[in-house]
Design a protein around this motif. Structure first.
Motif, PDB file in Angstrom:
ATOM      1  N   ALA A  23       0.844  -1.191   0.000  1.00  0.00           N
ATOM      2  CA  ALA A  23       0.000   0.000   0.000  1.00  0.00           C
ATOM      3  C   ALA A  23       0.880   1.242   0.000  1.00  0.00           C
ATOM      4  O   ALA A  23       1.817   1.353   0.798  1.00  0.00           O
ATOM      5  CB  ALA A  23      -0.906  -0.002   1.216  1.00  0.00           C
ATOM      6  N   ALA A  24       0.562   2.165  -0.880  1.00  0.00           N
ATOM      7  CA  ALA A  24       1.346   3.393  -1.013  1.00  0.00           C
ATOM      8  C   ALA A  24       0.556   4.591  -0.538  1.00  0.00           C
ATOM      9  O   ALA A  24      -0.659   4.670  -0.701  1.00  0.00           O
ATOM     10  CB  ALA A  24       1.766   3.588  -2.456  1.00  0.00           C
ATOM     11  N   SER A  25       1.261   5.528   0.042  1.00  0.00           N
ATOM     12  CA  SER A  25       0.647   6.800   0.426  1.00  0.00           C
ATOM     13  C   SER A  25       1.637   7.913   0.120  1.00  0.00           C
ATOM     14  O   SER A  25       2.823   7.675  -0.074  1.00  0.00           O
ATOM     15  CB  SER A  25       0.274   6.809   1.906  1.00  0.00           C
ATOM     16  N   GLY A  26       1.130   9.126   0.059  1.00  0.00           N
ATOM     17  CA  GLY A  26       2.001  10.248  -0.237  1.00  0.00           C
ATOM     18  C   GLY A  26       1.737  10.762  -1.639  1.00  0.00           C
ATOM     19  O   GLY A  26       0.597  10.956  -2.029  1.00  0.00           O
ATOM     20  N   ARG A  27       2.788  10.943  -2.396  1.00  0.00           N
ATOM     21  CA  ARG A  27       2.643  11.483  -3.737  1.00  0.00           C
ATOM     22  C   ARG A  27       1.883  10.521  -4.646  1.00  0.00           C
ATOM     23  O   ARG A  27       1.748   9.358  -4.360  1.00  0.00           O
ATOM     24  CB  ARG A  27       4.016  11.792  -4.330  1.00  0.00           C
ATOM     25  N   ALA A  28       1.411  11.039  -5.768  1.00  0.00           N
ATOM     26  CA  ALA A  28       0.567  10.288  -6.691  1.00  0.00           C
ATOM     27  C   ALA A  28       1.178   8.933  -7.033  1.00  0.00           C
ATOM     28  O   ALA A  28       2.194   8.842  -7.702  1.00  0.00           O
ATOM     29  CB  ALA A  28       0.338  11.101  -7.952  1.00  0.00           C
ATOM     30  N   PHE A  29       0.516   7.901  -6.575  1.00  0.00           N
ATOM     31  CA  PHE A  29       1.004   6.534  -6.781  1.00  0.00           C
ATOM     32  C   PHE A  29       1.040   6.169  -8.254  1.00  0.00           C
ATOM     33  O   PHE A  29       1.960   5.495  -8.710  1.00  0.00           O
ATOM     34  CB  PHE A  29       0.067   5.594  -6.008  1.00  0.00           C
ATOM     35  N   ARG A  72      -1.400  -4.143 -10.253  1.00  0.00           N
ATOM     36  CA  ARG A  72      -1.557  -2.923  -9.476  1.00  0.00           C
ATOM     37  C   ARG A  72      -2.955  -2.377  -9.657  1.00  0.00           C
ATOM     38  O   ARG A  72      -3.577  -2.548 -10.714  1.00  0.00           O
ATOM     39  CB  ARG A  72      -0.504  -1.873  -9.857  1.00  0.00           C
ATOM     40  N   ASP A  73      -3.423  -1.715  -8.631  1.00  0.00           N
ATOM     41  CA  ASP A  73      -4.714  -1.041  -8.655  1.00  0.00           C
ATOM     42  C   ASP A  73      -4.450   0.414  -8.294  1.00  0.00           C
ATOM     43  O   ASP A  73      -4.287   0.740  -7.110  1.00  0.00           O
ATOM     44  CB  ASP A  73      -5.660  -1.702  -7.659  1.00  0.00           C
ATOM     45  N   ASN A  74      -4.366   1.255  -9.294  1.00  0.00           N
ATOM     46  CA  ASN A  74      -4.023   2.649  -9.049  1.00  0.00           C
ATOM     47  C   ASN A  74      -5.094   3.373  -8.241  1.00  0.00           C
ATOM     48  O   ASN A  74      -4.798   4.322  -7.514  1.00  0.00           O
ATOM     49  CB  ASN A  74      -3.765   3.364 -10.371  1.00  0.00           C
ATOM     50  N   ALA A  75      -6.341   2.923  -8.349  1.00  0.00           N
ATOM     51  CA  ALA A  75      -7.406   3.555  -7.569  1.00  0.00           C
ATOM     52  C   ALA A  75      -7.237   3.278  -6.078  1.00  0.00           C
ATOM     53  O   ALA A  75      -7.661   4.083  -5.241  1.00  0.00           O
ATOM     54  CB  ALA A  75      -8.761   3.050  -8.046  1.00  0.00           C
ATOM     55  N   LYS A  76      -6.612   2.156  -5.759  1.00  0.00           N
ATOM     56  CA  LYS A  76      -6.388   1.792  -4.355  1.00  0.00           C
ATOM     57  C   LYS A  76      -4.955   2.054  -3.911  1.00  0.00           C
ATOM     58  O   LYS A  76      -4.586   1.726  -2.779  1.00  0.00           O
ATOM     59  CB  LYS A  76      -6.725   0.318  -4.144  1.00  0.00           C
ATOM     60  N   ASN A  77      -4.150   2.614  -4.796  1.00  0.00           N
ATOM     61  CA  ASN A  77      -2.736   2.878  -4.469  1.00  0.00           C
ATOM     62  C   ASN A  77      -2.037   1.620  -3.953  1.00  0.00           C
ATOM     63  O   ASN A  77      -1.283   1.673  -2.970  1.00  0.00           O
ATOM     64  CB  ASN A  77      -2.619   3.997  -3.425  1.00  0.00           C
ATOM     65  N   THR A  78      -2.276   0.516  -4.606  1.00  0.00           N
ATOM     66  CA  THR A  78      -1.756  -0.756  -4.124  1.00  0.00           C
ATOM     67  C   THR A  78      -1.188  -1.572  -5.277  1.00  0.00           C
ATOM     68  O   THR A  78      -1.753  -1.589  -6.376  1.00  0.00           O
ATOM     69  CB  THR A  78      -2.865  -1.556  -3.415  1.00  0.00           C
ATOM     70  N   VAL A  79      -0.080  -2.227  -4.999  1.00  0.00           N
ATOM     71  CA  VAL A  79       0.494  -3.175  -5.942  1.00  0.00           C
ATOM     72  C   VAL A  79       0.517  -4.542  -5.265  1.00  0.00           C
ATOM     73  O   VAL A  79       0.675  -4.642  -4.042  1.00  0.00           O
ATOM     74  CB  VAL A  79       1.910  -2.741  -6.392  1.00  0.00           C
ATOM     75  N   TYR A  80       0.322  -5.582  -6.046  1.00  0.00           N
ATOM     76  CA  TYR A  80       0.221  -6.934  -5.534  1.00  0.00           C
ATOM     77  C   TYR A  80       1.272  -7.833  -6.174  1.00  0.00           C
ATOM     78  O   TYR A  80       1.731  -7.581  -7.283  1.00  0.00           O
ATOM     79  CB  TYR A  80      -1.167  -7.511  -5.831  1.00  0.00           C
ATOM     80  N   LEU A  81       1.602  -8.892  -5.455  1.00  0.00           N
ATOM     81  CA  LEU A  81       2.436  -9.946  -6.017  1.00  0.00           C
ATOM     82  C   LEU A  81       1.782 -11.270  -5.653  1.00  0.00           C
ATOM     83  O   LEU A  81       1.818 -11.683  -4.497  1.00  0.00           O
ATOM     84  CB  LEU A  81       3.865  -9.879  -5.481  1.00  0.00           C
ATOM     85  N   GLN A  82       1.169 -11.895  -6.645  1.00  0.00           N
ATOM     86  CA  GLN A  82       0.582 -13.211  -6.458  1.00  0.00           C
ATOM     87  C   GLN A  82       1.662 -14.246  -6.705  1.00  0.00           C
ATOM     88  O   GLN A  82       2.245 -14.286  -7.789  1.00  0.00           O
ATOM     89  CB  GLN A  82      -0.583 -13.424  -7.430  1.00  0.00           C
ATOM     90  N   MET A  83       1.934 -15.061  -5.700  1.00  0.00           N
ATOM     91  CA  MET A  83       3.019 -16.037  -5.785  1.00  0.00           C
ATOM     92  C   MET A  83       2.424 -17.440  -5.709  1.00  0.00           C
ATOM     93  O   MET A  83       1.817 -17.798  -4.694  1.00  0.00           O
ATOM     94  CB  MET A  83       4.019 -15.815  -4.647  1.00  0.00           C
TER      95      MET A  83
END
Length: 122
Positions: A23-29, A72-83
């Motif tokens: 999860a990212a916060s701060g500047r535009a993900f 990644r889901d830019n609307a949720k500011n989140t990147v995923y790694l499915q392993m």
């Protein structure tokens, strides 16, 4: 400034699956490329996967190709790694990183999370 927080690590048996989130916060993900790296004990941090801001540049390390999926889901500011199909050699601390370009090189990333431990038992 971008803050990154990873989650989803844990202990899993070989052949199992895990999904990591960052999860990212701060500047535009959405303007950043996002990458995943990992570090095993006594080893250097190595590249796992990266995805550009629009999703047009996606690269995987040969060791995970066909088993891991970065999204990644830019609307949720989140990147995923499915392993999937995890192996004991996938064990390590997994870090997400944000940078201007989708790159396999660590020094291309400006921001790093604290990491999440993944342990794969045989």
């Amino acid at each position: 400034q971008v803050q990154l927080v990873e989650s989803g690590g844990g202990l899993v048996q070989a052949g199992g699956s895990l999904r990591l989130s960052c999860a990212a916060s701060g500047r535009a993900f959405s303007i950043y490329a996002m990458g995943w790296f990992r570090q095993a004990p006594g080893e250097e941090r190595e590249f796992v996967a990266t995805r550009g801001w629009s999703g047009d540049s996606t690269v995987y390390a040969d060791s995970v190709k066909g088993r891991f999926i970065i999204s990644r889901d830019n609307a949720k500011n989140t990147v995923y790694l499915q392993m999937n199909s995890l192996k004991p050699e996938d064990t390590g601390v997994y870090y997400c990183a944000a940078g201007r370009y989708a790159s396999a090189w660590r020094d291309q990333y400006d921001y790093w999370g604290q990491g999440t431990q993944v342990t794969v038992s045989s």
